[in-house]
Design a protein around this motif. Structure first.
Motif, short mmCIF file in Angstrom:
data_model
loop_
_atom_site.label_atom_id
_atom_site.label_comp_id
_atom_site.label_asym_id
_atom_site.label_seq_id
_atom_site.Cartn_x
_atom_site.Cartn_y
_atom_site.Cartn_z
N VAL A 59 3.39 14.43 -0.71
CA VAL A 59 2.64 13.40 0.01
C VAL A 59 1.96 14.03 1.22
O VAL A 59 2.44 15.01 1.78
N GLU B 39 0.48 10.06 7.30
CA GLU B 39 0.25 10.02 5.85
C GLU B 39 1.51 9.62 5.09
O GLU B 39 1.43 8.84 4.13
N GLU C 297 1.56 6.35 2.73
CA GLU C 297 1.73 6.50 1.29
C GLU C 297 3.08 6.04 0.78
O GLU C 297 3.20 5.64 -0.38
N CYS D 159 1.67 2.53 -4.15
CA CYS D 159 0.94 3.52 -3.37
C CYS D 159 -0.48 3.58 -3.90
O CYS D 159 -0.68 3.66 -5.11
N GLU E 223 -2.51 5.94 -3.86
CA GLU E 223 -2.87 7.26 -4.38
C GLU E 223 -2.34 7.53 -5.79
O GLU E 223 -2.84 8.39 -6.49
#
Length: 166
Positions: free
Chosen positions: A38, A55, A59, A101, A103
């Motif tokens: 991550v 971050e 995340e 998440c 991402e």
């Protein structure tokens, strides 16, 4: 070449697993379908640790309480801009792991199983350094497309043909 700054980190739980992110949600993603740690790109004025903490929180939903700087990985590529990636590991956090998440999909993976996942070839080099608890290092990884063509660890060129770690 315009060099960007980013962070990447591996959260390690007491069972010897890393929190991994399977990048499957974004279409235009250089990491599409890969498994990575991550992290992300710096915001203006951020230090490496501030970026990493932000971050991870964005995340995963977790707030780190114990982390270590592990090294800087310089990525060079013929297909995208260069990047200085500040690498971290973490063993302490508070909060609940996010169920979703933006991402990709988060999963706890046994550390020894990570290199067998679809990861970047160069990631196997720094994952081996993390597994050995190497002191902070400087690693340059040069790619042509998806293929790792050169790796330099602390000023020494590594052989890319041998099996095993650096």
């Amino acid at each position: 070449m315009n060099m960007h700054n980013s962070t990447l980190g591996y959260l390690e739980n007491p069972r010897g697993e890393y929190l991994m992110l399977h990048r499957v949600k974004k279409q235009a993603d250089v990491n599409k379908d890969k498994w990575i740690g991550v992290g992300g790109h710096f915001e203006p004025g951020e230090s490496p640790d501030e970026c990493f903490l932000r971050e991870v929180r964005e995340e995963t939903g977790l707030t780190l309480t114990h982390w270590r700087f592990r090294g800087v990985v310089t990525f060079l590529s013929d297909g995208w801009g260069g990047e200085y990636m500040h690498l971290f590991t973490a063993t302490g956090w508070t909060g609940e792991l996010a169920r979703d998440c933006d991402e990709g999909e988060l999963a706890w993976v046994p550390k020894e199983a990570v290199p067998a996942l679809p990861v970047w070839e160069g990631d196997k080099i720094f994952l081996e350094l993390l597994a050995r608890d190497a002191p902070p290092f400087l690693l340059t990884l040069e790619y042509e497309g998806d293929r790792l063509v050169r790796a330099v660890l602390d000023g020494k060129t590594l052989s890319l043909t041998k099996k095993g770690g650096p």
